[in-house]
Scaffold this motif. Sequence first.
Motif, PDB file in Angstrom:
ATOM      1  N   ASP A 244      27.426   0.715  20.732  1.00  0.00           N
ATOM      2  CA  ASP A 244      27.474   2.011  20.057  1.00  0.00           C
ATOM      3  C   ASP A 244      27.209   3.102  21.102  1.00  0.00           C
TER       4      ASP A 244
ATOM      5  N   ALA B  73      22.658   0.441  13.615  1.00  0.00           N
ATOM      6  CA  ALA B  73      21.837  -0.516  14.361  1.00  0.00           C
ATOM      7  C   ALA B  73      21.375  -1.657  13.460  1.00  0.00           C
TER       8      ALA B  73
ATOM      9  N   VAL C 222      14.620   2.816  19.862  1.00  0.00           N
ATOM     10  CA  VAL C 222      16.019   3.088  20.190  1.00  0.00           C
ATOM     11  C   VAL C 222      16.152   4.576  20.501  1.00  0.00           C
TER      12      VAL C 222
ATOM     13  N   SER D 140      20.231  -6.025  23.103  1.00  0.00           N
ATOM     14  CA  SER D 140      20.654  -4.926  23.975  1.00  0.00           C
ATOM     15  C   SER D 140      22.173  -4.853  24.038  1.00  0.00           C
TER      16      SER D 140
ATOM     17  N   THR E 162      18.614   7.621  21.129  1.00  0.00           N
ATOM     18  CA  THR E 162      19.986   8.031  20.837  1.00  0.00           C
ATOM     19  C   THR E 162      20.178   9.487  21.233  1.00  0.00           C
TER      20      THR E 162
ATOM     21  N   ILE F 136      23.984   5.344  21.306  1.00  0.00           N
ATOM     22  CA  ILE F 136      22.702   4.804  21.761  1.00  0.00           C
ATOM     23  C   ILE F 136      22.620   4.921  23.275  1.00  0.00           C
TER      24      ILE F 136
ATOM     25  N   THR G 223      25.286  -9.866  16.825  1.00  0.00           N
ATOM     26  CA  THR G 223      24.346 -10.538  17.713  1.00  0.00           C
ATOM     27  C   THR G 223      24.555 -12.046  17.645  1.00  0.00           C
TER      28      THR G 223
ATOM     29  N   LEU H 141      23.560  -3.529  20.636  1.00  0.00           N
ATOM     30  CA  LEU H 141      23.293  -2.121  20.348  1.00  0.00           C
ATOM     31  C   LEU H 141      24.006  -1.180  21.302  1.00  0.00           C
TER      32      LEU H 141
END
Length: 143
Positions: free
Chosen positions: A102, A54, A126, A96, A128, A105, A74, A99
């Motif tokens: 992945d 992250a 976050v 958002s 996960t 997440i 990003t 992330l």
Amino acid sequence: MIPAIGRAGPITSLLESEGAAGNTELPSLTYRMDWERKRITGSVDGLDAVKQAAVKVLQTERYEFLIYSTDYGTEWNLVLGKDRLLARSELKRSVSEALFQDERIRGLEGVEVTFDGDHVSLSCTVVTYYGTFELRKEWSDSV
């Protein structure tokens, strides 16, 4: 096909074992980044691996490096110089989107963007498959 035999019995592929055992957890073992010394030191797994991923995705500008897919990173540069109301929503969207690439997440909670002069701060929790952690990104620019 002749099956390979290991110490614990026949070695099967992930797809074969997924079908038989249901949902198989994939390993997240990766190299440990030492951000201060800019070196790789050992390895990291589980929640620590997701935290590191992250942080890395938030430090990477999207489309800047050919080694990454176009979905990685990003787009901070899109909000520079924009109205703060627009910048706040775009930062939330960009983080958002970055992330959630992945698959480990599951969600983001309490996403907040605050401004203090030219200083911008983004923080969130976050969620996960390994647990939760707090994530914070700060930078100074004219937003």
